[in-house]
Every structure is written in C-alpha cells, then in structure tokens.
Scaffold this active site. Sequence first.
Site, PDB file in Angstrom:
ATOM      1  CD  GLU A  60       0.238  -3.383  -6.761  1.00 39.62           C
ATOM      2  OE1 GLU A  60       0.864  -4.128  -7.654  1.00 39.62           O
ATOM      3  OE2 GLU A  60      -0.023  -3.611  -5.522  1.00 39.62           O
ATOM      4  CD  GLU A  61      -3.736  -1.863  -4.651  1.00 40.76           C
ATOM      5  OE1 GLU A  61      -4.529  -1.926  -5.562  1.00 40.76           O
ATOM      6  OE2 GLU A  61      -3.336  -2.815  -4.355  1.00 40.76           O
ATOM      7  CG  HIS A 119      -7.642  -3.837  -1.439  1.00 43.88           C
ATOM      8  ND1 HIS A 119      -7.572  -2.874  -2.453  1.00 43.88           N
ATOM      9  CD2 HIS A 119      -6.516  -4.272  -1.217  1.00 43.88           C
ATOM     10  CE1 HIS A 119      -6.401  -2.809  -2.784  1.00 43.88           C
ATOM     11  NE2 HIS A 119      -5.641  -3.770  -1.888  1.00 43.88           N
ATOM     12  CD  GLU A 131       1.906  -7.300  -6.436  1.00 43.61           C
ATOM     13  OE1 GLU A 131       1.021  -6.916  -5.752  1.00 43.61           O
ATOM     14  OE2 GLU A 131       2.594  -6.516  -6.981  1.00 43.61           O
TER      15      GLU A 131
END
Length: 173
Positions: free
Chosen positions: A4-5, A104, A31
């Site tokens: 996804e990233e 992140h 998510e």
Amino acid sequence: SDAEELGLRGARAFVAGHPLAPDVGVVLNFEARGSGGAVTMFETGPDSGDLIPILRSATPYPVANSLSDEVYRRLPNDTDFSIFMAAGVRGLNFAFIGDYAHYHSAVDSLEALDLESLQHHGSYALPLTRALGRLDLATTGPATERVYFDLPALGLVHYPAGWAWPLAGVCLL
C-alpha cells in the site's frame, strides 16, 4: 493487499488481474493511521448507502460521520480502498488515527499498538462479514447516499441525503 505504501500496488494488481476481482461485491477496508484510538468508518464507496443501515444493525459500537467522508474526499490521501472505489466496488473504509506520533516512526511497533483499537476493528469486521455474507449482494443495487452520524445513547443515526435540505429547513423554522 500488499505494498500500500508503495503506490497501492497490491490492490491495483488484484483489481487489474485477479480472477476473483469481478466477483467482489463489497470491500471492507481496515486502516491504522496511528497506533490507537476509536475506529471510525470514514469513507463509503459508490452506491453504498444501503451499507449504512447494515453497519448500524450489525455492529455494537459504530463510530461514523458522513462529514468525515466529505472531508476525506478532498484530501490528497489514498488507501487500498481508493482502488476498489475507482473500479466501482461498494464498500466501507475504517481507520483509527490516535497516537499518530508512532505512525511510520522509529517507535512504530507491535508493542505500541493499542489492543482495544485492534479489538474495535474486530467488532466491525466479524459482524459485518457475517451480515453481508447472509445477503445476496447481486440483488442489492445502487443505493441512495445517506447522511449518517453517531450519537451517544442513540447509536448511528442515518437518513437519505435527499432529506438534508428539507430537515435543515424544518430546523431553521
């Protein structure tokens, strides 16, 4: 889906070429934009208004607001759900966004994950999967868009979007 990233590659590959892709009737996307907090259903797919009453009846603690859907559509963000929406697949997008400082970062770890938030994801995933699994999705069709919001003691309130202006007029009077 994976990657996804890196450009939503897993979702793109699935929609573009997986043999099961044409059979997908509804997508439930989960998510995490942080490591905790309440899970909010923040985005619906095309013609997904009929899923809102199912969300209300099937889940014990629905948190949702159609305003968040409108705001999110104007942001430059995407999730795997974006690919399914572009393909015309109905669905609901869920996320928790609390403790975003972990997201992140060097301290983003399983230890930082709030297990209550993960359980809240589960309180949506299992009952909705069961409720949708009992339906013939081929016979449910394009549905009127709905206005929805959660209120303490009342749960998830929803009504057809076409009622918004008449209700605003009544409130104004």
